[in-house]
Motif scaffolding. Structure first.
Motif, PDB file in Angstrom:
ATOM      1  N   THR A   7       0.821  -1.199   0.000  1.00 13.85           N
ATOM      2  CA  THR A   7       0.000   0.000   0.000  1.00 13.85           C
ATOM      3  C   THR A   7       0.864   1.261   0.000  1.00 13.85           C
ATOM      4  O   THR A   7       1.737   1.427   0.855  1.00 13.85           O
ATOM      5  N   ASN A   8       0.605   2.101  -1.010  1.00  6.36           N
ATOM      6  CA  ASN A   8       1.267   3.388  -1.205  1.00  6.36           C
ATOM      7  C   ASN A   8       2.773   3.309  -1.438  1.00  6.36           C
ATOM      8  O   ASN A   8       3.456   4.312  -1.326  1.00  6.36           O
ATOM      9  N   ARG A   9       3.265   2.155  -1.778  1.00  9.15           N
ATOM     10  CA  ARG A   9       4.653   2.026  -2.230  1.00  9.15           C
ATOM     11  C   ARG A   9       4.654   2.292  -3.723  1.00  9.15           C
ATOM     12  O   ARG A   9       3.618   2.285  -4.368  1.00  9.15           O
ATOM     13  N   VAL A  10       5.820   2.503  -4.304  1.00 14.43           N
ATOM     14  CA  VAL A  10       5.937   2.745  -5.739  1.00 14.43           C
ATOM     15  C   VAL A  10       6.760   1.627  -6.364  1.00 14.43           C
ATOM     16  O   VAL A  10       7.844   1.306  -5.886  1.00 14.43           O
ATOM     17  N   ALA A  11       6.211   1.037  -7.418  1.00 13.24           N
ATOM     18  CA  ALA A  11       6.913  -0.008  -8.158  1.00 13.24           C
ATOM     19  C   ALA A  11       7.177   0.495  -9.574  1.00 13.24           C
ATOM     20  O   ALA A  11       6.330   1.148 -10.174  1.00 13.24           O
ATOM     21  N   ILE A  12       8.338   0.188 -10.091  1.00  9.34           N
ATOM     22  CA  ILE A  12       8.682   0.535 -11.464  1.00  9.34           C
ATOM     23  C   ILE A  12       8.930  -0.763 -12.205  1.00  9.34           C
ATOM     24  O   ILE A  12       9.746  -1.584 -11.781  1.00  9.34           O
ATOM     25  N   LEU A  26      -0.002  -5.259 -12.957  1.00 10.18           N
ATOM     26  CA  LEU A  26      -1.344  -5.451 -12.415  1.00 10.18           C
ATOM     27  C   LEU A  26      -1.324  -6.109 -11.036  1.00 10.18           C
ATOM     28  O   LEU A  26      -2.078  -5.727 -10.147  1.00 10.18           O
ATOM     29  N   GLU A  27      -0.459  -7.083 -10.847  1.00 13.68           N
ATOM     30  CA  GLU A  27      -0.387  -7.749  -9.536  1.00 13.68           C
ATOM     31  C   GLU A  27       0.160  -6.814  -8.470  1.00 13.68           C
ATOM     32  O   GLU A  27      -0.305  -6.825  -7.328  1.00 13.68           O
ATOM     33  N   LEU A  28       1.140  -5.992  -8.824  1.00 14.19           N
ATOM     34  CA  LEU A  28       1.670  -5.020  -7.866  1.00 14.19           C
ATOM     35  C   LEU A  28       0.597  -4.005  -7.484  1.00 14.19           C
ATOM     36  O   LEU A  28       0.470  -3.624  -6.318  1.00 14.19           O
ATOM     37  N   ALA A  29      -0.195  -3.581  -8.470  1.00 11.02           N
ATOM     38  CA  ALA A  29      -1.296  -2.654  -8.182  1.00 11.02           C
ATOM     39  C   ALA A  29      -2.332  -3.303  -7.272  1.00 11.02           C
ATOM     40  O   ALA A  29      -2.846  -2.659  -6.349  1.00 11.02           O
ATOM     41  N   GLY A  36       4.898   2.595 -12.028  1.00 15.12           N
ATOM     42  CA  GLY A  36       5.507   3.240 -13.187  1.00 15.12           C
ATOM     43  C   GLY A  36       5.679   2.173 -14.256  1.00 15.12           C
ATOM     44  O   GLY A  36       6.367   1.173 -14.033  1.00 15.12           O
ATOM     45  N   VAL A  37       5.020   2.357 -15.382  1.00 14.48           N
ATOM     46  CA  VAL A  37       5.053   1.380 -16.469  1.00 14.48           C
ATOM     47  C   VAL A  37       6.055   1.879 -17.511  1.00 14.48           C
ATOM     48  O   VAL A  37       5.827   2.900 -18.160  1.00 14.48           O
ATOM     49  N   GLY A  67      -7.618   1.385  -8.808  1.00 15.64           N
ATOM     50  CA  GLY A  67      -7.571   2.373  -7.729  1.00 15.64           C
ATOM     51  C   GLY A  67      -6.179   2.857  -7.371  1.00 15.64           C
ATOM     52  O   GLY A  67      -6.002   3.496  -6.338  1.00 15.64           O
ATOM     53  N   ARG A  68      -5.195   2.579  -8.194  1.00 12.30           N
ATOM     54  CA  ARG A  68      -3.823   2.989  -7.919  1.00 12.30           C
ATOM     55  C   ARG A  68      -3.400   4.037  -8.931  1.00 12.30           C
ATOM     56  O   ARG A  68      -3.944   4.110 -10.030  1.00 12.30           O
ATOM     57  N   ARG A  69      -2.397   4.824  -8.604  1.00 16.08           N
ATOM     58  CA  ARG A  69      -1.845   5.788  -9.551  1.00 16.08           C
ATOM     59  C   ARG A  69      -0.865   5.061 -10.464  1.00 16.08           C
ATOM     60  O   ARG A  69      -0.229   4.082 -10.053  1.00 16.08           O
ATOM     61  N   ALA A  70      -0.765   5.562 -11.697  1.00 21.04           N
ATOM     62  CA  ALA A  70       0.157   4.939 -12.640  1.00 21.04           C
ATOM     63  C   ALA A  70       0.685   6.005 -13.602  1.00 21.04           C
ATOM     64  O   ALA A  70      -0.014   6.973 -13.904  1.00 21.04           O
ATOM     65  N   ALA A  71       1.914   5.800 -14.061  1.00 18.20           N
ATOM     66  CA  ALA A  71       2.505   6.676 -15.070  1.00 18.20           C
ATOM     67  C   ALA A  71       3.158   5.776 -16.113  1.00 18.20           C
ATOM     68  O   ALA A  71       3.803   4.786 -15.769  1.00 18.20           O
ATOM     69  N   GLY A  72       2.969   6.130 -17.359  1.00 21.80           N
ATOM     70  CA  GLY A  72       3.583   5.380 -18.448  1.00 21.80           C
ATOM     71  C   GLY A  72       4.729   6.168 -19.041  1.00 21.80           C
ATOM     72  O   GLY A  72       4.602   7.367 -19.312  1.00 21.80           O
ATOM     73  N   ILE A  73       5.847   5.522 -19.236  1.00 25.40           N
ATOM     74  CA  ILE A  73       7.043   6.171 -19.792  1.00 25.40           C
ATOM     75  C   ILE A  73       7.573   5.309 -20.925  1.00 25.40           C
ATOM     76  O   ILE A  73       7.793   4.106 -20.760  1.00 25.40           O
ATOM     77  N   THR A  74       7.754   5.932 -22.089  1.00 20.44           N
ATOM     78  CA  THR A  74       8.342   5.197 -23.215  1.00 20.44           C
ATOM     79  C   THR A  74       9.725   5.732 -23.510  1.00 20.44           C
ATOM     80  O   THR A  74      10.034   6.874 -23.204  1.00 20.44           O
TER      81      THR A  74
END
Length: 74
Positions: A7-12, A26-29, A36-37, A67-74
């Protein structure tokens, strides 16, 4: 994953737009992490009907629906 609380950790996740990377996102969320994708830029289709790399936006939207925040970076 019972008992696995991020909960509220950030995974990249590198390679997160498809295959195993997408599954990890998806599993981390589901475990509570914001994600961070990271993925390669989709290339134009020159032969066949599929792209060699999928866009990150699809996975970002799926993480947000969980229900989680996400950012996509290419």
């Amino acid at each position: 994953m019972p008992g696995f609380d991020l909960t509220n950790r950030v995974a990249i996740v590198s390679g997160g737009s498809q295959g195993m990377g997408k599954r990890y996102c998806l599993e981390l969320a589901k475990a509570g992490a914001h994600v961070g994708v990271i993925a390669r830029m989709p290339e134009p289709v020159t032969a066949g009907k599929t792209r060699p790399h999928e866009p990150v936006e699809t996975v970002v939207e799926e993480v947000q629906r969980l229900g989680r925040r996400a950012a996509g970076i290419t």
